[in-house]
Design a protein around this motif. Sequence first.
Motif, short mmCIF file in Angstrom:
data_model
loop_
_atom_site.label_atom_id
_atom_site.label_comp_id
_atom_site.label_asym_id
_atom_site.label_seq_id
_atom_site.Cartn_x
_atom_site.Cartn_y
_atom_site.Cartn_z
N GLN A 29 46.90 -10.28 39.19
CA GLN A 29 47.86 -9.18 39.07
C GLN A 29 47.28 -7.88 39.64
O GLN A 29 48.00 -7.06 40.19
N GLU A 32 47.98 -7.85 43.15
CA GLU A 32 49.38 -7.48 43.39
C GLU A 32 49.54 -5.97 43.40
O GLU A 32 50.28 -5.41 44.22
N LEU A 33 48.85 -5.29 42.49
CA LEU A 33 48.93 -3.82 42.45
C LEU A 33 48.36 -3.23 43.75
O LEU A 33 48.93 -2.29 44.32
N LEU A 36 50.75 -3.33 46.53
CA LEU A 36 51.86 -2.37 46.43
C LEU A 36 51.47 -0.99 46.94
O LEU A 36 52.30 -0.21 47.38
N ASP A 38 50.41 1.99 49.15
CA ASP A 38 50.62 2.24 50.57
C ASP A 38 50.25 3.69 50.91
O ASP A 38 49.79 4.43 50.05
N PHE A 44 48.12 5.02 43.93
CA PHE A 44 48.97 4.26 43.01
C PHE A 44 48.14 3.44 42.02
O PHE A 44 48.37 3.49 40.81
N VAL A 48 48.01 3.99 37.97
CA VAL A 48 48.48 2.99 37.01
C VAL A 48 47.39 2.64 36.01
O VAL A 48 47.65 2.56 34.80
N ILE B 35 54.65 0.70 37.63
CA ILE B 35 54.53 -0.51 38.47
C ILE B 35 55.91 -0.96 38.94
O ILE B 35 56.13 -1.25 40.12
N MET B 38 57.32 1.18 41.62
CA MET B 38 56.71 0.93 42.92
C MET B 38 57.24 -0.36 43.54
O MET B 38 57.47 -0.41 44.76
N ILE B 39 57.44 -1.37 42.71
CA ILE B 39 57.99 -2.62 43.22
C ILE B 39 59.36 -2.36 43.83
O ILE B 39 59.67 -2.80 44.95
N LYS B 41 60.56 0.46 44.92
CA LYS B 41 60.41 1.30 46.11
C LYS B 41 60.02 0.45 47.33
O LYS B 41 60.57 0.61 48.42
N THR B 42 59.09 -0.48 47.13
CA THR B 42 58.63 -1.26 48.27
C THR B 42 59.69 -2.23 48.79
O THR B 42 59.61 -2.67 49.93
N LEU B 125 55.71 -8.49 36.06
CA LEU B 125 56.71 -8.59 37.10
C LEU B 125 56.03 -8.41 38.46
O LEU B 125 55.13 -7.59 38.61
N THR B 126 56.45 -9.19 39.44
CA THR B 126 55.93 -9.05 40.80
C THR B 126 57.12 -9.03 41.76
O THR B 126 58.24 -9.42 41.38
N LYS B 127 56.86 -8.63 42.99
CA LYS B 127 57.90 -8.63 44.02
C LYS B 127 58.49 -10.04 44.19
O LYS B 127 59.69 -10.21 44.29
#
Lengths: 157, 140
Positions: A29, A32-33, A36, A38, A44, A48, B35, B38-39, B41-42, B125-127
């Motif tokens: 996970q 995954e962060l 995200l 960018d 970010f 978090v 989080i 951001m998900i 937004k992406t 949660l993920t994309k």
Amino acid sequence: MNTTVVAQLQRQFQDYIVSLYQQGFLDSQFSELRKLQDEGSPDFVSEVVSLFFDDCSKLINTMSRSLEQPDNVDFKQLDSGVHQLKGSSSSVGARRVKNVCISFKECCDVQNREGCLRCLQQVDYEYKMLKTKLQDLFNLEQQILQAGGTIPQVDIN
Amino acid sequence: MATKSTGGIEKTKSTEVKKKLNVLIVDDDPSIRRIHEMIIKTIGGISQTAKNGEEAVILHLGGASFDLILMDKEMPERDGVSTTKKLREMKVTSMIVGVTSLAGQEEERKAFMEAGLNHCLEKPLTKDKILPLIRNLLGA
């Protein structure tokens, strides 16, 4: 830009982040962060995890108060705190913290105060340890950027 | 207090207005709200956040509407089950997706679904988890 210095720092960063996964501090996970993050939100991940650590501190204080009186433990409130901490730790990839929460919940379910106290101590230790490790990681990132380099993408899988 | 992250309607080259996916994120955990923001937004959406179910209900009473609501279950003030039931009573037709860490607790998950969810996803949660649902939503 001193390319040798950048390359050394990048290597150090890669080795360090891999070790955090191998030692179980982080799980997928966290990757995954990082994906995200960018250019529009370069801080970010640190933002978090900072929110997560603030929440950890508050929850641990609340849970500690719930456990203060041996004859009057509010296991329902305790369980609520553990549930919240489990959710947030899994969402940021804080694997060890999450795993302690699983044991913590089991102790809450059987109303084992001593077990809960041990888990509370452990969760406090794990989140503080992770906080230190991630601060070191973010410091390495800053050193790379200041040396003119880019942060390497590290494939953990 | 509910917050709005980004907003707007974008115009394509043909001057046709293209509406962005508008999402409400309801969760008492600030790191999880960030989080999920951001998900969204992406994947090109815009989002607002609410700290609990009561804030979400108040937003809707104020006239807000959303394409998608990401709903946590355990929250103070008003939990996810109660909020989902209330929104459905208010004739809210948004897709409501529960996001919860209730793995293996089938009874609780079932109760959450029966409150009026369209789907229930497990934290984190993920994309990859949310994209198929959003594709369905946009395709509908």
